[in-house]
Every structure is written in C-alpha cells, then in structure tokens.
Write a protein that holds these residues in place. Structure first.
Motif, PDB file in Angstrom:
ATOM      1  N   SER A   1      -1.896  51.092  31.465  1.00  0.00           N
ATOM      2  CA  SER A   1      -0.968  51.470  30.402  1.00  0.00           C
ATOM      3  C   SER A   1       0.420  50.929  30.699  1.00  0.00           C
ATOM      4  O   SER A   1       0.710  50.491  31.819  1.00  0.00           O
ATOM      5  CB  SER A   1      -0.914  52.991  30.234  1.00  0.00           C
ATOM      6  OG  SER A   1      -0.305  53.589  31.372  1.00  0.00           O
ATOM      7  N   VAL A   2       1.271  50.976  29.687  1.00  0.00           N
ATOM      8  CA  VAL A   2       2.661  50.576  29.834  1.00  0.00           C
ATOM      9  C   VAL A   2       3.518  51.553  29.038  1.00  0.00           C
ATOM     10  O   VAL A   2       3.132  52.007  27.950  1.00  0.00           O
ATOM     11  CB  VAL A   2       2.882  49.132  29.342  1.00  0.00           C
ATOM     12  CG1 VAL A   2       2.499  48.983  27.871  1.00  0.00           C
ATOM     13  CG2 VAL A   2       4.332  48.693  29.555  1.00  0.00           C
ATOM     14  N   GLU A   3       4.659  51.899  29.582  1.00  0.00           N
ATOM     15  CA  GLU A   3       5.598  52.785  28.902  1.00  0.00           C
ATOM     16  C   GLU A   3       6.667  51.946  28.218  1.00  0.00           C
ATOM     17  O   GLU A   3       7.207  51.011  28.816  1.00  0.00           O
ATOM     18  CB  GLU A   3       6.240  53.751  29.909  1.00  0.00           C
ATOM     19  CG  GLU A   3       7.131  54.807  29.236  1.00  0.00           C
ATOM     20  CD  GLU A   3       7.717  55.783  30.237  1.00  0.00           C
ATOM     21  OE1 GLU A   3       8.382  56.739  29.810  1.00  0.00           O
ATOM     22  OE2 GLU A   3       7.523  55.571  31.459  1.00  0.00           O
ATOM     23  N   LEU A   4       6.965  52.285  26.976  1.00  0.00           N
ATOM     24  CA  LEU A   4       7.912  51.507  26.178  1.00  0.00           C
ATOM     25  C   LEU A   4       9.036  52.412  25.678  1.00  0.00           C
ATOM     26  O   LEU A   4       8.825  53.594  25.408  1.00  0.00           O
ATOM     27  CB  LEU A   4       7.200  50.868  24.973  1.00  0.00           C
ATOM     28  CG  LEU A   4       6.038  49.919  25.295  1.00  0.00           C
ATOM     29  CD1 LEU A   4       5.325  49.513  24.014  1.00  0.00           C
ATOM     30  CD2 LEU A   4       6.545  48.685  26.036  1.00  0.00           C
ATOM     31  N   LEU A   5      10.210  51.832  25.548  1.00  0.00           N
ATOM     32  CA  LEU A   5      11.377  52.549  25.037  1.00  0.00           C
ATOM     33  C   LEU A   5      12.126  51.598  24.115  1.00  0.00           C
ATOM     34  O   LEU A   5      12.502  50.499  24.513  1.00  0.00           O
ATOM     35  CB  LEU A   5      12.272  53.014  26.183  1.00  0.00           C
ATOM     36  CG  LEU A   5      13.428  53.957  25.828  1.00  0.00           C
ATOM     37  CD1 LEU A   5      12.886  55.243  25.202  1.00  0.00           C
ATOM     38  CD2 LEU A   5      14.249  54.281  27.058  1.00  0.00           C
ATOM     39  N   HIS A   6      12.355  52.053  22.894  1.00  0.00           N
ATOM     40  CA  HIS A   6      12.773  51.156  21.822  1.00  0.00           C
ATOM     41  C   HIS A   6      14.188  51.481  21.362  1.00  0.00           C
ATOM     42  O   HIS A   6      14.500  52.626  21.035  1.00  0.00           O
ATOM     43  CB  HIS A   6      11.792  51.310  20.651  1.00  0.00           C
ATOM     44  CG  HIS A   6      11.898  50.252  19.610  1.00  0.00           C
ATOM     45  ND1 HIS A   6      12.792  50.313  18.580  1.00  0.00           N
ATOM     46  CD2 HIS A   6      11.210  49.095  19.444  1.00  0.00           C
ATOM     47  CE1 HIS A   6      12.657  49.243  17.808  1.00  0.00           C
ATOM     48  NE2 HIS A   6      11.700  48.490  18.314  1.00  0.00           N
ATOM     49  N   TYR A   7      15.058  50.452  21.358  1.00  0.00           N
ATOM     50  CA  TYR A   7      16.425  50.588  20.836  1.00  0.00           C
ATOM     51  C   TYR A   7      16.636  49.586  19.705  1.00  0.00           C
ATOM     52  O   TYR A   7      17.415  48.637  19.804  1.00  0.00           O
ATOM     53  CB  TYR A   7      17.448  50.347  21.941  1.00  0.00           C
ATOM     54  CG  TYR A   7      17.745  51.564  22.798  1.00  0.00           C
ATOM     55  CD1 TYR A   7      18.863  52.357  22.559  1.00  0.00           C
ATOM     56  CD2 TYR A   7      16.905  51.929  23.831  1.00  0.00           C
ATOM     57  CE1 TYR A   7      19.139  53.473  23.341  1.00  0.00           C
ATOM     58  CE2 TYR A   7      17.160  53.041  24.621  1.00  0.00           C
ATOM     59  CZ  TYR A   7      18.287  53.808  24.370  1.00  0.00           C
ATOM     60  OH  TYR A   7      18.548  54.916  25.148  1.00  0.00           O
ATOM     61  N   GLY A   8      15.908  49.781  18.622  1.00  0.00           N
ATOM     62  CA  GLY A   8      16.104  48.972  17.422  1.00  0.00           C
ATOM     63  C   GLY A   8      15.666  47.533  17.539  1.00  0.00           C
ATOM     64  O   GLY A   8      16.087  46.689  16.733  1.00  0.00           O
ATOM     65  N   HIS A   9      14.830  47.201  18.515  1.00  0.00           N
ATOM     66  CA  HIS A   9      14.424  45.812  18.741  1.00  0.00           C
ATOM     67  C   HIS A   9      13.144  45.499  17.971  1.00  0.00           C
ATOM     68  O   HIS A   9      12.528  46.363  17.349  1.00  0.00           O
ATOM     69  CB  HIS A   9      14.219  45.585  20.239  1.00  0.00           C
ATOM     70  CG  HIS A   9      14.179  44.138  20.625  1.00  0.00           C
ATOM     71  ND1 HIS A   9      15.290  43.335  20.589  1.00  0.00           N
ATOM     72  CD2 HIS A   9      13.156  43.355  21.042  1.00  0.00           C
ATOM     73  CE1 HIS A   9      14.955  42.119  20.978  1.00  0.00           C
ATOM     74  NE2 HIS A   9      13.658  42.101  21.250  1.00  0.00           N
TER      75      HIS A   9
END
Length: 384
Positions: free
Chosen positions: A245-253
């Motif tokens: 798995s991979v953890e993702l964090l999104h800032y409007g990208h």
C-alpha cells in the motif's frame, strides 16, 4: 531530463559538424567562382559571386577567420580584374563599386560571426549555471530509493533554464520512502525560489516528522513564512511505509493514477479536496487534509505528474492530453522497465503536443519492490 541531455547532445553534434567544416565551405565557394570565371573567359566578369564566401564563413568559423575570408575574396577579385579586362577608368569605377559593396557584406559578416560567438559563450555559461542549479535544487534520485523503484522526466518549458516551477523529491527516511511532487503558481525566478523553499522544508521535515500530515503542515508553514502572499503550490505527498500500500496526502494537485500489471488504470481521487500549500488561511478550521491509503501491490505503478502533462494541448484539435487513457498500455508494454515506460509516455505526450511543450512537466513513476534477501555464505563443513 533525458530530453534535456538529448537536446544538448544535438547542439554539440551540430557545433562539431560546423567546426569540422571550418574554412572549407567558404574557401570552396571562392574556388568555384574562380574556376567558373576562368572557364567563362575574359568577356565574363563572374568574380562578384565571391560575395557568398563571407556569409558562409560567418556561420562556420570565428569572426577573425571570417575577416580573413573577406580579405582573401577581395584580393582574388583584384587579381582577376586584369584577366577579365578591367583596364580602363570606367571599368575601374565599376570594380571599385563592387569592391565597396563586397567590403560592406564582409564587415557585416564579421559582425554576425562575432555576435554568434558571443551568444554561444553566453548561452553555454547560462546552461552550465542552470544545470548546476537543477542538480542542487532537484537532486535527481537514484533509480531505486529503498524498496521503491522510480523513473522521472523533468522538462522545463524554458530550454535554457532547465528548471522551473515544477518540483519533485523522493527520499528514504526512517519513516519509509517519502515522495513529493508539486507545481508552483507562476514561472521564472520567483517560481524557482518558491520551489527551493518547498523542497528544503520537505527534505528536513521528511526525516524529522513521524506522520505524513505533520510533514505537509511543516512545509505549509514554511511556505507561509517565506513565500509571497497570494502565491501557492499544488502538491501531492506519498509515503511507502507498509508493503502492499501507499499513503497519499493531497493539496490540490493532479490526482495520481495507479496502473496495474495488465494495464488497467485507476484514478486515485482524494476523499476530500483540499487547498494548495500557501492557501491554508482561506480554509476554515485547522484539521488540514486527510491522508488516505490505497493498495499498491508489487508490479503496480503509481503515476504522478504536474498539470503540464494533462494540460498539454494538441495543435490539431486543441484537446488536452488524455493521460488516463494512454498511460495504461504504454506502461504495461514496457514490462518491468520503468525507464522505458516513462520514455514511452513522454514520447506520446510530445506527439500529442506537436513536438513542443508550453509548460513545465514532471512525470514520475514509482513502483514498490521488496528489498532482495541478503545472501549469506554457506556454513563451513563440520570437522570429521
């Protein structure tokens, strides 16, 4: 980055080709005119054709050699004047008029050669500084960072600059492999300065902070301190800390894509859209974006990019590049070779855009791969 090196290699080959030609092309043109004048006979005055020699020299040799070609051409015309029957005063007036025009062309050719040399030296210096800045700022990662293999293509819309407002970083930290991809609003030097702030903050926080959300908040805080009000950076953070798995964090990208082994593509939209870095004050509350975890098995490829990829327009019909439709077969056809995969995708992008890009582009492919098991030497045989 390979595109940048390819462009530089082509420029170097072109320069070496012109250098090898040297004086041969302008001298050959003088020789051809002389032979043609002698064959035509004394009733034909063909030596004014030597006027082509100085411009040819201006694009192949230095300004000093261009001046030499100009003087040589003038002497050749003067030497052939008696053979061509230029003896009386009216003919001398015609010859002097032609010689004067030839001298003007030669002087202008010398100036052009000097400007070409000066511009080439300045461009070489700028390219060298830009290349050093690119390596210092981006620090291109190795093909494998911890348990993650990767391939990246970074291309600036400004050829000489080589760096722009797009950014990326992949780091092996005590908390796992952490990656960042971002796009700074604007272009030019201010965008590069903002990129430096974001990357510097990420490289520090990625090693110090335990949670990906804490890393992002530290980067956002640095942006608020050091970046002009109103500027912002879309960003996507990723963390490879758990197998599968991979953890993702999104800032409007731009939303990432997951490409399975068979070429199936899935867009990994965030559970909740969030404002870009630098615009946190516009969002009510202090919670921040929510990180989410998605499955990513060995052999799956995580595709990250900046908006320069998906907003590349076709010159034929004006359509945007359909990354989600094209990337699956292109990556699957490359097998386990990520470099080949990113080359295929980037080449397809260039074909869609008509061979040129109007915005900076980062295309980053990552795939998890377990570390190879250590090989231990066999135990020595027991004594008899």
């Amino acid at each position: 980055m390979k595109i940048v090196w390819l462009r530089k290699a082509l420029q170097r080959v072109e320069g070496e080709y012109l250098a090898r030609m040297g004086l041969s092309l302008p001298l050959a043109s003088i020789g051809l005119v002389v032979v043609a004048d002698l064959i035509a006979g004394q009733d034909h005055f063909l030596t004014p054709g030597i006027v082509v020699a100085p411009p040819l020299a201006a694009i192949t040799v230095t300004w000093r050699r261009t001046a030499f070609v100009g003087v040589l051409g003038l002497l050749v015309q003067a030497a052939l004047a008696p053979y061509d029957g230029i003896t009386d005063i009216p003919d001398h007036d015609v010859f002097f008029g032609q010689a004067f025009a030839y001298a003007l062309v030669s002087l202008f050719s010398v100036y052009i050669a000097w400007r070409r040399e000066t511009g080439a030296k300045a461009f070489t210096a700028i390219a060298s500084v830009a290349e050093a800045a690119q390596h210092a700022l981006m620090r291109p990662p190795a093909p494998r960072v911890g348990p993650v293999r990767l391939a990246v293509r970074y291309v600036s819309a400004a050829d000489a600059a080589q760096i722009g407002g797009d950014l990326y970083a992949v780091l092996e930290t005590p908390h796992g492999v952490r990656a960042l991809i971002g796009d700074v609003r604007g272009k030019g030097l201010p965008a590069v300065q903002t990129s430096a702030v974001v990357l510097g903050a990420f490289r520090e926080a990625a090693f110090d902070e335990g949670g990906l959300d804490t890393v992002a908040r530290r980067v956002d805080t640095s942006v608020g301190r050091h970046v002009s009000t109103g500027d912002f950076i879309t960003a996507l953070f990723a963390q490879f800390d758990t197998p599968g798995s991979v953890e993702l964090l999104h800032y409007g990208h731009v939303a990432p894509l997951r490409v399975a082994r068979d070429g199936r593509v899935e867009t990994l939209d965030p559970p909740e859209p969030w404002a870009p870095l630098g615009l946190a004050d516009l969002v009510p509350g202090d919670a921040g974006p929510v990180a989410w975890r998605v499955p990513l098995a060995a052999g799956d490829v995580l595709v990250l990019c900046t908006d320069g990829v998906i907003e590349a327009r076709s010159p034929l019909d004006g359509t945007f590049y359909p990354l989600a439709e094209r990337v699956g077969p292109l990556v699957a056809a490359a097998g386990h070779d990520l470099d080949a995969a990113v080359e295929r995708v980037f080449a397809d992008l260039l074909r869609h855009a008509g061979g040129s890009l109007s915005d900076d582009v980062v295309l980053l492919l990552l795939t998890p791969q377990p570390r190879p098991l250590p090989v231990h030497p066999p135990d020595p045989p027991l004594p008899a």
